[in-house]
Design an enzyme around this catalytic site. Structure first.
Site, PDB file in Angstrom:
ATOM      1  N   HIS A 295       0.862  -1.186   0.000  1.00 60.00           N
ATOM      2  CA  HIS A 295       0.000   0.000   0.000  1.00 60.00           C
ATOM      3  C   HIS A 295       0.900   1.238   0.000  1.00 60.00           C
ATOM      4  CE1 HIS A 295      -3.858  -1.793   2.065  1.00 60.00           C
ATOM      5  NE2 HIS A 295      -4.121  -1.556   0.793  1.00 60.00           N
TER       6      HIS A 295
ATOM      7  N   CYS B   9      -2.649   2.807   9.121  1.00 61.60           N
ATOM      8  CA  CYS B   9      -3.682   1.859   8.699  1.00 61.60           C
ATOM      9  C   CYS B   9      -4.905   1.896   9.601  1.00 61.60           C
ATOM     10  CB  CYS B   9      -3.146   0.431   8.728  1.00 61.60           C
ATOM     11  SG  CYS B   9      -1.752   0.145   7.662  1.00 61.60           S
TER      12      CYS B   9
HETATM   13  N1  ARG Z   1      -4.189  -7.207   6.470  1.00 60.91           N
HETATM   14  C1  ARG Z   1      -4.572  -5.987   5.841  1.00 60.91           C
HETATM   15  C2  ARG Z   1      -4.510  -6.155   4.338  1.00 60.91           C
HETATM   16  O1  ARG Z   1      -3.624  -6.823   3.862  1.00 60.91           O
HETATM   17  C3  ARG Z   1      -3.699  -4.858   6.284  1.00 60.91           C
HETATM   18  C4  ARG Z   1      -4.113  -3.530   5.783  1.00 60.91           C
HETATM   19  C5  ARG Z   1      -3.198  -2.426   6.208  1.00 60.91           C
HETATM   20  N2  ARG Z   1      -3.747  -1.176   5.918  1.00 60.91           N
HETATM   21  C6  ARG Z   1      -3.105  -0.170   5.342  1.00 60.91           C
HETATM   22  N3  ARG Z   1      -3.731   0.966   5.220  1.00 60.91           N
HETATM   23  N4  ARG Z   1      -1.903  -0.306   4.823  1.00 60.91           N
HETATM   24  O2  ARG Z   1      -5.324  -5.628   3.616  1.00 60.91           O
END
Ligand code: ARG
Length: 261
Positions: free
Chosen positions: A160, A254
């Site tokens: 991300h 997150c």
């Molecule tokens: N386990 C989640 C996923 O893989 C983690 C998300 C993390 N969120 C973020 N904004 N980077 O989607």
């Protein structure tokens, strides 16, 4: 924010998630509570989204939407396991009277979008390569009426945008160049010559996954070197421990969806 009451690692959709690794949801809630108290202590108002059983990643509230100047561009998750989270976020915004624009392209909200109101007249930075798809960048530009700069993420550990780049104030950013393609690194260097640049260690400690109010920078306590760099740049680092949520592949940012009126 959304409490990690139902947090678990039941599936692996990013390289940080290991389904054989035990998770302590009580500890996760405790650490998350400290983050919430920290933000409130800094003078911020925190709204809560009700966590739903069966949605173990719902604590990562940043992925549910992206808001600019009162307009909400909704999320459409890449993975089936998280798809139902989008409706919970939509219901929150609609019940509060926000202008909501439903997406038709795959995008994970603030996970892959950042907004810099004072950079070049107001700029959206957008990541693609793992989750959010390129057509969503154009859709966000139409929905939010701000120029969108597309940046290509190339390292799956930084799946991300918000684990590789963060806004520090209305006009400047901190980022880890290694997460981006060579061309995107050039774009970032051109747009943000004064950016704070993080190293591998900072990035792997989830240091970039931070929330800043322009002065106080709330970040993962493991990223101590980055905290030093931010201090040298004039910010006040506020470390918080979020080790349990790291098992899901996330940290401070997150957990926080920013409400920009
Ligand atoms: N386990 C989640 C996923 O893989 C983690 C998300 C993390 N969120 C973020 N904004 N980077 O989607």
């Amino acid at each position: 924010m959304c409490s990690p009451e139902h947090f678990a690692v039941e599936y692996a959709i990013n390289p940080w998630m290991d389904v054989t690794m035990p998770v302590d949801p009580e500890l996760a809630v405790k650490q998350w509570d400290r983050l919430r108290e920290t933000l409130v202590g800094l003078g911020h108002e925190v709204h809560l989204l009700t966590p739903e059983p069966g949605l173990p990643d719902m604590v990562f509230a940043a992925n549910g939407a992206f808001v600019v100047d009162g307009t909400v561009y909704g999320a459409q998750f890449m993975h089936e396991q998280r798809a139902a989270e989008a409706a919970a976020h939509r219901a929150f915004y609609e019940s509060q009277g926000w202008r909501f624009i439903a997406p038709s392209e795959t995008n994970e909200g603030e996970g892959d979008f950042a907004y810099l109101p004072e950079a070049h007249g107001g700029l959206i930075l957008a990541g693609h390569g793992f989750r959010t798809e390129l057509p969503a960048h154009a859709e966000a530009q139409e929905a939010l009426a701000r120029p969108v700069v597309s940046l290509r993420l190339v390292d799956p550990r930084f799946y991300h945008l918000d684990v590789a780049l963060a806004s520090l104030d209305d006009g400047n950013i901190v980022y880890y160049p290694g997460a981006f393609s060579a061309a995107s690194q050039k774009v970032l260097a051109q747009l943000f010559p004064d950016a704070v640049v993080a190293d591998d260690g900072d990035a792997l400690a989830f240091g970039l996954n931070l929330v800043s109010d322009g002065r106080n920078v709330v970040l993962n306590s493991e990223a101590s070197r980055l905290a030093g760099k931010l201090k040298a740049a004039g910010y006040t680092p506020v470390p918080v421990e979020l080790a349990e949520l790291k098992k899901g592949g996330g940290s401070v940012k997150c957990c926080v969806a920013e409400l920009r009126h």
